[in-house]
Design a protein around this motif. Structure first.
Motif, short mmCIF file in Angstrom:
data_model
loop_
_atom_site.label_atom_id
_atom_site.label_comp_id
_atom_site.label_asym_id
_atom_site.label_seq_id
_atom_site.Cartn_x
_atom_site.Cartn_y
_atom_site.Cartn_z
N THR A 297 3.68 8.66 -16.51
CA THR A 297 2.87 7.45 -16.63
C THR A 297 1.52 7.61 -15.95
O THR A 297 0.61 6.80 -16.19
CB THR A 297 3.60 6.26 -15.98
N PHE A 298 1.38 8.65 -15.15
CA PHE A 298 0.11 8.93 -14.48
C PHE A 298 -1.04 9.05 -15.48
O PHE A 298 -2.19 8.75 -15.16
CB PHE A 298 0.24 10.24 -13.68
N PHE A 299 -0.73 9.47 -16.70
CA PHE A 299 -1.77 9.74 -17.69
C PHE A 299 -2.08 8.53 -18.57
O PHE A 299 -2.89 8.63 -19.50
CB PHE A 299 -1.37 10.94 -18.55
N LEU B 192 0.86 -1.18 0.00
CA LEU B 192 0.00 0.00 0.00
C LEU B 192 0.89 1.23 0.00
O LEU B 192 1.51 1.56 1.01
CB LEU B 192 -0.90 -0.02 1.23
N THR B 193 0.99 1.88 -1.16
CA THR B 193 2.00 2.92 -1.32
C THR B 193 1.41 4.23 -1.84
O THR B 193 0.48 4.22 -2.65
CB THR B 193 3.10 2.44 -2.28
N ASN B 194 1.97 5.33 -1.37
CA ASN B 194 1.59 6.64 -1.88
C ASN B 194 2.37 7.02 -3.13
O ASN B 194 2.42 8.20 -3.50
CB ASN B 194 1.79 7.70 -0.80
N ALA B 195 2.94 6.06 -3.81
CA ALA B 195 3.62 6.33 -5.09
C ALA B 195 2.60 6.86 -6.09
O ALA B 195 1.52 6.27 -6.25
CB ALA B 195 4.26 5.06 -5.63
N PRO B 196 2.92 7.95 -6.79
CA PRO B 196 1.96 8.55 -7.73
C PRO B 196 1.98 7.91 -9.10
O PRO B 196 1.83 8.61 -10.11
CB PRO B 196 2.42 10.01 -7.77
N ARG B 197 2.14 6.60 -9.17
CA ARG B 197 2.27 5.90 -10.44
C ARG B 197 1.40 4.65 -10.47
O ARG B 197 1.02 4.14 -9.42
CB ARG B 197 3.74 5.52 -10.68
N PRO B 198 1.12 4.12 -11.65
CA PRO B 198 0.35 2.87 -11.75
C PRO B 198 1.08 1.72 -11.07
O PRO B 198 2.31 1.70 -10.99
CB PRO B 198 0.24 2.64 -13.26
N ARG B 199 0.33 0.73 -10.64
CA ARG B 199 0.94 -0.36 -9.88
C ARG B 199 1.94 -1.17 -10.72
O ARG B 199 2.91 -1.70 -10.17
CB ARG B 199 -0.12 -1.29 -9.30
N ALA B 200 1.71 -1.28 -12.04
CA ALA B 200 2.65 -2.03 -12.87
C ALA B 200 4.03 -1.39 -12.86
O ALA B 200 5.05 -2.09 -12.84
CB ALA B 200 2.13 -2.12 -14.30
N HIS B 201 4.08 -0.08 -12.84
CA HIS B 201 5.38 0.62 -12.81
C HIS B 201 6.03 0.47 -11.44
O HIS B 201 7.26 0.38 -11.34
CB HIS B 201 5.18 2.09 -13.18
N VAL B 202 5.22 0.46 -10.39
CA VAL B 202 5.76 0.27 -9.04
C VAL B 202 6.34 -1.14 -8.92
O VAL B 202 7.41 -1.34 -8.32
CB VAL B 202 4.68 0.50 -7.97
#
Length: 292
Positions: free
Chosen positions: A110-112, A53-63
């Motif tokens: 990648t946010f978009f 559970l992360t506050n990373a501002p990116r899609p989960r695939a990139h995480v």
């Protein structure tokens, strides 16, 4: 009173699932913590499910790609819920309009990327601030610069009445021994200036709803009493978990290592920890120096 434990396995059998923070718990932004990886592998071996559970501002695939490169293997977790995915869903639903001013680094673009779960997404385009209907903030342009350097742009945004979508409520993170500012610092400044910020990561409910949906997709959804949240952010991980009525394990050797007098690889000083928690006005059930 918060109980200081030596290892997660002391309490792990009480839980069917764990919502585990990444930065400060599983890695330091440079490399994985081997003991944390071993702890999550052990929890999964006994039947537990691990939701990163992360506050990373990116899609989960990139995480997933990022943490693999840091040394966190696939067998240490089951699924991922990111602040980025929660915020992206809101963006594609048009909560800050269709013409947005983007704040962040190149890696955050990648946010978009499209989301399959949004069947009729708003046609989002990025535009200069002067033309924007809203702001999408994945972080400051320069994570090492004081957020106050953004005051001129934020003042114009406030004058225009723009809402700021904050993709990462974290204020700071430590990458190795360097501290960086996150989107939460920008959003906080914008609110202090009189603007409106919208949050989707910890400690706010949308990301916990996403985490429960991702957990349910793995099988039966356990009751909240059988879920434990693990994190090092007192104002994000711990405040969020307690707000969701979840048990939590506070990792003191992360962001608050100095305040809790937690030495590298060691345990917090009980007196320092108690004083810190009293100031924060939060009482997590458990604490440990480092996830292990």
């Amino acid at each position: 009173m918060t109980e200081i434990i030596a290892r997660f396995e002391e309490i792990s059998e009480r839980y069917a699932a764990a919502f585990v923070d990444l930065w400060g718990c599983m890695h330091n932004g440079v490399e994985a913590y081997p003991e944390a990886v071993a702890a999550m592998r052990g929890f999964r071996r006994q039947g537990g499910k691990v939701v990163l559970l992360t506050n990373a501002p990116r899609p989960r695939a990139h995480v997933a790609k990022q943490i693999a490169a840091l040394g966190i293997p696939d067998d240490a977790w089951d699924t991922i819920a990111t602040s980025g995915d929660s915020a992206r869903a809101a963006m594609f639903e048009g909560v800050v309009g269709t013409k947005v001013w983007f704040m962040g680094e190149e890696k955050d673009e990648t946010f978009f990327e499209p989301m399959e779960v949004i069947t009729d997404p708003a046609p989002i385009t990025t535009v200069p601030l002067e033309e924007a209907e809203g702001i999408v903030c994945c972080g400051p342009f320069d994570p090492f610069a004081e957020p106050a350097t953004l005051r001129p742009q934020l003042l114009l945004a406030k004058t225009k009445g723009l809402k700021l979508l904050c993709a990462n409520p974290d204020i700071v993170v430590d990458r190795g021994d360097q501290r960086e500012y996150c989107a939460g610092a920008v959003a906080q400044l914008y609110e202090d200036m009189g603007g409106t910020s919208l949050y989707f990561g910890k400690p706010h409910p949308p990301i916990y709803d996403l985490a429960r949906r991702r957990l349910a997709a793995l099988g039966d959804l356990p009751s909240d009493g059988r879920i434990i949240a693990i994190g090092d952010g007192i104002a994000t991980d711990i405040a969020g978990a307690l707000g969701e009525d979840l048990d939590c394990l506070y990792i003191t050797g992360g962001l608050a290592a100095e305040e809790t007098e937690t030495p590298a690889g060691g345990q917090p000083d009980p007196g320092a920890l108690n004083a810190f928690l009293q100031t924060a006005m939060l009482t997590p059930p458990y604490a440990v120096g480092f996830l292990r």
